[in-house]
Design an enzyme around this catalytic site. Structure first.
Site, PDB file in Angstrom:
ATOM      1  N   ALA A 116       0.753  -1.298   0.159  1.00 32.72           N
ATOM      2  CA  ALA A 116       0.090   0.062  -0.013  1.00 32.72           C
ATOM      3  C   ALA A 116       0.874   1.545  -0.002  1.00 32.72           C
TER       4      ALA A 116
ATOM      5  N   PRO B 256      11.393  24.031   1.209  1.00 35.62           N
ATOM      6  CA  PRO B 256      12.442  23.869   2.011  1.00 35.62           C
ATOM      7  C   PRO B 256      13.577  23.001   1.494  1.00 35.62           C
TER       8      PRO B 256
ATOM      9  N   LYS C 223      18.696  -0.751   6.471  1.00 37.77           N
ATOM     10  CA  LYS C 223      18.571  -1.539   5.265  1.00 37.77           C
ATOM     11  C   LYS C 223      19.668  -2.264   5.005  1.00 37.77           C
TER      12      LYS C 223
ATOM     13  N   THR D 227      18.068  -0.445  -1.001  1.00 35.99           N
ATOM     14  CA  THR D 227      18.507   0.719  -1.532  1.00 35.99           C
ATOM     15  C   THR D 227      19.770   1.348  -1.869  1.00 35.99           C
ATOM     16  N   ASP D 228      20.247   2.259  -2.607  1.00 37.19           N
ATOM     17  CA  ASP D 228      21.618   2.617  -2.838  1.00 37.19           C
ATOM     18  C   ASP D 228      22.210   3.024  -1.666  1.00 37.19           C
ATOM     19  N   GLU D 229      21.516   3.666  -0.537  1.00 33.62           N
ATOM     20  CA  GLU D 229      21.822   4.177   0.373  1.00 33.62           C
ATOM     21  C   GLU D 229      22.814   3.553   1.549  1.00 33.62           C
TER      22      GLU D 229
ATOM     23  N   LEU E  35      -0.299  -0.372   7.139  1.00 30.51           N
ATOM     24  CA  LEU E  35      -0.952   1.015   7.007  1.00 30.51           C
ATOM     25  C   LEU E  35      -0.381   1.712   8.060  1.00 30.51           C
TER      26      LEU E  35
ATOM     27  N   TYR F  38      18.002   5.015   8.757  1.00 34.22           N
ATOM     28  CA  TYR F  38      17.376   4.268   7.682  1.00 34.22           C
ATOM     29  C   TYR F  38      18.261   3.423   6.966  1.00 34.22           C
TER      30      TYR F  38
ATOM     31  N   ILE G   2       4.475  -7.231   9.372  1.00 39.67           N
ATOM     32  CA  ILE G   2       5.556  -8.371   9.032  1.00 39.67           C
ATOM     33  C   ILE G   2       6.171  -8.780  10.038  1.00 39.67           C
TER      34      ILE G   2
ATOM     35  N   LYS H  46       8.619  13.417   1.030  1.00 44.31           N
ATOM     36  CA  LYS H  46       9.584  13.044  -0.081  1.00 44.31           C
ATOM     37  C   LYS H  46      10.008  14.264  -0.872  1.00 44.31           C
TER      38      LYS H  46
ATOM     39  N   ILE I 154       5.990   2.375  -3.754  1.00 44.34           N
ATOM     40  CA  ILE I 154       6.752   1.594  -4.859  1.00 44.34           C
ATOM     41  C   ILE I 154       5.830   0.278  -5.069  1.00 44.34           C
TER      42      ILE I 154
HETATM   43  P1  NAD Z   1       6.700   3.734   1.411  1.00 48.22           P
HETATM   44  O1  NAD Z   1       7.134   4.473   2.969  1.00 48.22           O
HETATM   45  O2  NAD Z   1       5.917   4.570   0.335  1.00 48.22           O
HETATM   46  O3  NAD Z   1       5.914   2.539   1.893  1.00 48.22           O
HETATM   47  C1  NAD Z   1       6.200   1.434   2.692  1.00 48.22           C
HETATM   48  C2  NAD Z   1       5.114   0.628   3.024  1.00 48.22           C
HETATM   49  O4  NAD Z   1       5.364  -0.243   3.933  1.00 48.22           O
HETATM   50  C3  NAD Z   1       3.898   1.387   3.531  1.00 48.22           C
HETATM   51  O5  NAD Z   1       2.507   1.197   2.801  1.00 48.22           O
HETATM   52  C4  NAD Z   1       3.787   0.945   5.067  1.00 48.22           C
HETATM   53  O6  NAD Z   1       2.473   0.918   5.615  1.00 48.22           O
HETATM   54  C5  NAD Z   1       4.174  -0.398   4.911  1.00 48.22           C
HETATM   55  N1  NAD Z   1       4.823  -0.837   6.169  1.00 48.22           N
HETATM   56  C6  NAD Z   1       5.828  -0.324   7.165  1.00 48.22           C
HETATM   57  N2  NAD Z   1       5.993  -0.900   8.223  1.00 48.22           N
HETATM   58  C7  NAD Z   1       5.498  -2.125   8.013  1.00 48.22           C
HETATM   59  C8  NAD Z   1       5.169  -3.478   8.660  1.00 48.22           C
HETATM   60  N3  NAD Z   1       5.858  -3.274   9.906  1.00 48.22           N
HETATM   61  N4  NAD Z   1       4.382  -4.243   8.113  1.00 48.22           N
HETATM   62  C9  NAD Z   1       3.894  -4.331   7.086  1.00 48.22           C
HETATM   63  N5  NAD Z   1       3.717  -3.270   6.390  1.00 48.22           N
HETATM   64  C10 NAD Z   1       4.794  -2.247   6.910  1.00 48.22           C
HETATM   65  O7  NAD Z   1       8.232   3.400   0.862  1.00 48.22           O
HETATM   66  P2  NAD Z   1       8.720   3.301  -0.715  1.00 48.22           P
HETATM   67  O8  NAD Z   1       9.174   4.631  -0.964  1.00 48.22           O
HETATM   68  O9  NAD Z   1       7.415   2.639  -1.443  1.00 48.22           O
HETATM   69  O10 NAD Z   1       9.817   2.073  -0.512  1.00 48.22           O
HETATM   70  C11 NAD Z   1       9.441   0.714  -0.413  1.00 48.22           C
HETATM   71  C12 NAD Z   1      10.689  -0.028  -0.473  1.00 48.22           C
HETATM   72  O11 NAD Z   1      11.859   0.472  -1.468  1.00 48.22           O
HETATM   73  C13 NAD Z   1      11.343   0.224   0.849  1.00 48.22           C
HETATM   74  O12 NAD Z   1      11.846  -1.007   1.407  1.00 48.22           O
HETATM   75  C14 NAD Z   1      12.500   1.116   0.444  1.00 48.22           C
HETATM   76  O13 NAD Z   1      13.443   1.036   1.387  1.00 48.22           O
HETATM   77  C15 NAD Z   1      12.739   0.773  -0.830  1.00 48.22           C
HETATM   78  N6  NAD Z   1      13.554   1.879  -1.616  1.00 48.22           N
HETATM   79  C16 NAD Z   1      12.903   3.044  -1.856  1.00 48.22           C
HETATM   80  C17 NAD Z   1      13.204   4.168  -2.690  1.00 48.22           C
HETATM   81  C18 NAD Z   1      12.659   5.261  -2.578  1.00 48.22           C
HETATM   82  O14 NAD Z   1      13.013   6.149  -3.604  1.00 48.22           O
HETATM   83  N7  NAD Z   1      11.562   5.664  -2.285  1.00 48.22           N
HETATM   84  C19 NAD Z   1      14.616   3.939  -3.380  1.00 48.22           C
HETATM   85  C20 NAD Z   1      15.036   2.329  -3.181  1.00 48.22           C
HETATM   86  C21 NAD Z   1      14.727   1.578  -2.372  1.00 48.22           C
HETATM   87  O1  TDX Z   2      12.334  18.864   2.476  1.00 47.49           O
HETATM   88  C1  TDX Z   2      13.392  18.462   1.880  1.00 47.49           C
HETATM   89  N1  TDX Z   2      14.575  19.319   1.574  1.00 47.49           N
HETATM   90  C2  TDX Z   2      15.501  18.599   0.724  1.00 47.49           C
HETATM   91  O2  TDX Z   2      16.569  19.539   0.471  1.00 47.49           O
HETATM   92  C3  TDX Z   2      13.405  16.873   1.738  1.00 47.49           C
HETATM   93  C4  TDX Z   2      12.265  16.018   2.017  1.00 47.49           C
HETATM   94  C5  TDX Z   2      14.742  16.509   1.151  1.00 47.49           C
HETATM   95  N2  TDX Z   2      15.552  17.315   0.673  1.00 47.49           N
HETATM   96  C6  TDX Z   2      16.765  16.693   0.202  1.00 47.49           C
HETATM   97  C7  TDX Z   2      17.533  15.643   0.824  1.00 47.49           C
HETATM   98  C8  TDX Z   2      18.358  14.696  -0.195  1.00 47.49           C
HETATM   99  O3  TDX Z   2      19.413  15.109  -0.620  1.00 47.49           O
HETATM  100  O4  TDX Z   2      16.398  16.027  -1.258  1.00 47.49           O
HETATM  101  C9  TDX Z   2      17.016  14.927  -1.402  1.00 47.49           C
HETATM  102  C10 TDX Z   2      16.070  13.679  -1.436  1.00 47.49           C
HETATM  103  O5  TDX Z   2      15.529  13.442  -0.197  1.00 47.49           O
HETATM  104  P1  TDX Z   2      14.332  12.524   0.177  1.00 47.49           P
HETATM  105  O6  TDX Z   2      13.129  12.557  -0.934  1.00 47.49           O
HETATM  106  O7  TDX Z   2      14.172  12.501   1.768  1.00 47.49           O
HETATM  107  O8  TDX Z   2      15.158  11.132  -0.296  1.00 47.49           O
HETATM  108  P2  TDX Z   2      16.646  10.540   0.331  1.00 47.49           P
HETATM  109  O9  TDX Z   2      17.008  10.903   1.473  1.00 47.49           O
HETATM  110  O10 TDX Z   2      17.584  10.722  -0.889  1.00 47.49           O
HETATM  111  O11 TDX Z   2      16.106   9.020   0.122  1.00 47.49           O
HETATM  112  C11 TDX Z   2      15.395   8.431  -0.718  1.00 47.49           C
HETATM  113  O12 TDX Z   2      16.030   7.721  -1.798  1.00 47.49           O
HETATM  114  C12 TDX Z   2      16.637   6.338  -1.155  1.00 47.49           C
HETATM  115  C13 TDX Z   2      13.989   7.527  -0.295  1.00 47.49           C
HETATM  116  O13 TDX Z   2      13.409   8.271   0.527  1.00 47.49           O
HETATM  117  C14 TDX Z   2      14.689   6.241   0.436  1.00 47.49           C
HETATM  118  O14 TDX Z   2      13.628   5.323   0.915  1.00 47.49           O
HETATM  119  C15 TDX Z   2      15.162   5.627  -0.501  1.00 47.49           C
HETATM  120  O15 TDX Z   2      16.002   4.434  -0.130  1.00 47.49           O
END
Ligand code: NAD
Ligand code: TDX
Length: 329
Positions: free
Chosen positions: A9, A204, A153, A125-127, A39, A149, A62, A188, A12
């Site tokens: 939900a 910001p 991971k 994640t790449d982080e 959720l 975070y 989970i 984000k 991604i």
């Molecule tokens: P998101 O925060 O949008 O979604 C996370 C989901 O996990 C939510 O629906 C939340 O309710 C659910 N969740 C959290 N804790 C839970 C638990 N204990 N049990 C069951 N469900 C739970 O995150 P996203 O951006 O969709 O990221 C999904 C995955 O991809 C993560 O593992 C993240 O580390 C990875 N990822 C994200 C990015 C990015 O840019 N967003 C990049 C690389 C990897």
């Molecule tokens: O308000 C903001 N201002 C700002 O300058 C926020 C929220 C972010 N930022 C900057 C911080 C980062 O350099 O922007 C960049 C992107 O920030 P986020 O969107 O928080 O992403 P990041 O920290 O790069 O992490 C994301 O990519 C890798 C995802 O949230 C992670 O889940 C994923 O693993």
């Protein structure tokens, strides 16, 4: 075929689920999907076609072994997206990150082993690699996570590796760069800035905005995850990079232009603690082994993403309202 998707939900995970249900992936045509999602504040049922014939939604955690032991038998694959995902929240309070990302992954793997699930993809994640000044990370790069975070991971990736090596679990890891696209939580960068600009509010920018992120459209990330599920090798890690690097300042200027806003909307605010300078992935392995290439051009993807937020104010206004009431509690 039955696929269980954790965190389905979220941003991604819900994209992946919608793509499977739309039969967009040749190896998963007709598959039934079970979503397990707690959720949390970032999970949103409005991201899913609830009621679709091949979708079963289970509201659950989970970390709940009893629930998973009951649910998992009969599933062929697990795609594990569930996580606490926002760096800033992990700086403020890390406990939920360790609990869900590390312990939740371990509970899931244990239950998958007992249930005899054939194939698992752990979405990472790449982080986990830290920050890189020049060049790009290959999959053999040492782990050096900088935020709680990223550390959670990286820890989960190591737990996954151990279950492959010790128990022979058929599990692969993907490590993706920053995703963008529809349905991303407004905490984000891209959705926060776009929705603020659409509301005529300031954005910001942390520090001087020199930090570089590599961007990939969520559609490309999910296609890569599915390719790894269908054809990836057990015990292997696959980087999934979008190949497009932008400083936050450059990206902010693109967003200002797409939203028709002035540069005066940018507020320089205090930098994130431990803020990583630059992320950059080497995507050679997944390209050569599985034939994956990102397909969505960044300029088009970004324009369409801004348009999506422009045309779905109901979705993000609800998300922002929920975030405001959470902050007030
Ligand atoms: P998101 O925060 O949008 O979604 C996370 C989901 O996990 C939510 O629906 C939340 O309710 C659910 N969740 C959290 N804790 C839970 C638990 N204990 N049990 C069951 N469900 C739970 O995150 P996203 O951006 O969709 O990221 C999904 C995955 O991809 C993560 O593992 C993240 O580390 C990875 N990822 C994200 C990015 C990015 O840019 N967003 C990049 C690389 C990897
Ligand atoms: O308000 C903001 N201002 C700002 O300058 C926020 C929220 C972010 N930022 C900057 C911080 C980062 O350099 O922007 C960049 C992107 O920030 P986020 O969107 O928080 O992403 P990041 O920290 O790069 O992490 C994301 O990519 C890798 C995802 O949230 C992670 O889940 C994923 O693993």
């Amino acid at each position: 075929m039955r696929i269980l998707v954790t965190g389905g939900a979220g941003f991604i995970g819900s994209h992946y689920v919608r793509a499977v249900l739309d039969d967009r992936y040749p190896q998963a045509v007709g598959a039934r999907v079970t979503v397990v999602d707690k959720l949390t504040y970032s999970g949103n049922l409005a991201n899913l076609p609830v009621g679709a014939e091949r979708l079963d939604f289970v509201h659950g955690d989970i970390c709940d072994a009893g629930l998973l032991r009951e649910l998992l038998p009969g599933h062929d694959s697990i795609v594990h997206f569930a996580a606490e995902s926002h760096v800033d929240r992990s700086v403020a309070a890390a406990a939920d990150f360790i609990h869900t990302n590390v312990m939740g992954t371990q509970v899931l793997l244990d239950c998958a082993r007992l249930a005899g699930v054939e194939r698992i993809v752990h979405v990472s994640t790449d982080e986990v690699y830290g920050s890189i000044a020049s060049g790009s990370w290959t999959e053999t790069w040492p782990l050096a996570p900088n935020s709680p975070y990223a550390a959670s991971k990286a820890a989960s990736d190591l737990v996954v590796r151990s279950y492959w090596r010790t128990h022979g679990l058929d599990v692969s890891i993907t490590r993706c760069s920053n995703n963008y696209g529809p349905y991303q939580h407004t905490e984000k960068l891209i959705p926060l800035f776009v929705t603020n600009l659409l509301e005529g509010k300031p954005v910001p920018l942390y520090g001087d905005g020199h930090n570089v992120r590599e961007w990939i459209h969520v559609e490309d990330h999910c296609r890569a995850v599915e390719m790894v599920r269908a054809k990836g090798r057990a015990g292997e890690i696959y980087n999934v990079g979008g190949g497009v690097e932008r400083t936050n300042l450059e990206l902010t200027h693109q967003l200002l232009e797409l939203c028709g806003a002035e540069a005066s909307a940018v507020r320089r605010v205090a930098d994130r603690l431990g803020h990583d300078d630059r992320y950059s992935l080497d995507g050679t392995k997944i390209r050569e082994e599985l034939g994956f290439e990102p397909a969505v051009p960044f300029e088009r993807g970004l324009r369409e993403t801004v348009d999506w937020y422009r045309h779905h104010p109901g979705w993000w206004k609800d998300v922002k309202r929920a975030a405001t009431s959470e902050a007030a509690r």
